[in-house]
Design an enzyme around this catalytic site. Sequence first.
Site, short mmCIF file in Angstrom:
data_model
loop_
_atom_site.label_atom_id
_atom_site.label_comp_id
_atom_site.label_asym_id
_atom_site.label_seq_id
_atom_site.Cartn_x
_atom_site.Cartn_y
_atom_site.Cartn_z
N CYS A 47 0.82 -1.22 0.00
CA CYS A 47 0.00 0.00 0.00
C CYS A 47 0.85 1.26 0.00
O CYS A 47 0.37 2.34 -0.35
CB CYS A 47 -0.95 0.01 1.19
N ALA A 187 -11.45 -8.69 6.82
CA ALA A 187 -11.00 -9.71 7.77
C ALA A 187 -9.65 -10.29 7.37
O ALA A 187 -9.32 -11.42 7.74
CB ALA A 187 -12.05 -10.82 7.87
#
Length: 448
Positions: A47, A187
């Site tokens: 990221c 999750a």
Amino acid sequence: MVMGLNHNTASVEVRERLNIKKESYAKCIQSLRGTRGIQECVILSTCNRTEIYAVVDNLHTGKLIMTGFFLESLGLNKLECINFFYTKENDDTIKHLFRVVCGLDSLVIGETQILGQVKESFIISQTQKATSTVFNMLFKKAITFAKRVHSNTDLGKNAVSVSYAAIELGKKIFGHFHYKTVVILGAGEMGELTAKHLHTNGAGTIIVVNRTYERAMNLANKFSGEAKTMDQIQNVLSQADIVISSIDVKGPIITKQDMETINLKRKHRPLYMIDIAVPRSIDPEINNFDHVFLYNIDDLEDIVAANLNKRAEESKKINSMIENELLAFKSWINTLDAVPLMAALQEKSLFIHEEAMRHIENKLPNLTQKELKVIRKYSKSIVNQMLHDPLMGIKEINSHTNKEEVLELFIQLFALEGILDEQNQIGESELQHWPTPYLSQSKIPVHS
């Protein structure tokens, strides 16, 4: 060399455009490794960074090839490459990798998640046969070094992650998480880290929302939380105090229109939201709503800055350790010059030994297999003992100021020219089958 961009050179909007999907790694690696001039390569895309590490025949040509990859496969223009991308060569590449893998180059200094991401990227490249002698050694040394840093320094003892920084920001706003309802979107690994930090900090109710209900339930159960599906998201957000999203999606899962509906149910209660997903999963315009406070990864820089002073001394110590690692790696690299000579000498000695055994069998045809085995064993031992000192000497070639002359003298003394020429011819014949420089292909799928 390494070419890429990170959180220091490009905004989250740019980084999310150029975040390469894991399922595209193999295609990207095959494209690069199949280009003449690229000997080895590893792609790292997280990221906060997208980077290509490569062993190249020529630095200038290598830069052109990697620029071509970013231009063609990721749909960039030259101006964007100039503005956002950095290139590091030789020693700077090695030091950069060591800094990256131990978390010194991360948005949150000392975070440990990058270690696993580098390891995974390296393994994928190995699987694609895109790494060889240099990177197999370099990346293994870097990964081992990072583990040592996290185990033996205060940087490791106080390691943080992006999810932890998000929790710290939440504590500054609310003071504490007691009696607060926290919603975690996603999750995955980041979602689990977030849930762990929240649970440790006393969050009242933890609700996990995920596309796969089973995964949401498995994560929620670890922290005595609740699991919900994506179609329940509006009802869930209407009761939330804090929303932290790390879900991997191509576009916003919470839009401005969604928030208008949710806000009517909330009756002006404040909502703290932080989007640590790349690409972003929450519409940035939501931040314009009254009583809604939305932050993204780039907003965590203030927390990072607060940690910098605490970690400054550790960073100096680790940078000194990196310099030692660089010297050790360069010393190993320099011994590679001697490897072909050692192989050639061993090949020649093996040939001489086999010829001698053939003559013995011809001259003494009545020797039993047991007798031949004994002769072979002890004659081979003599050969190995004779080779020992020359081989050890050539390993120390790097210590000689006139290295090239010593190598040439070694070749002449042992008459290795023919074997070395044969090795070079084999290498050249293999190169003839390589594709020519970067050919136009369909664009590599990226997050957009």
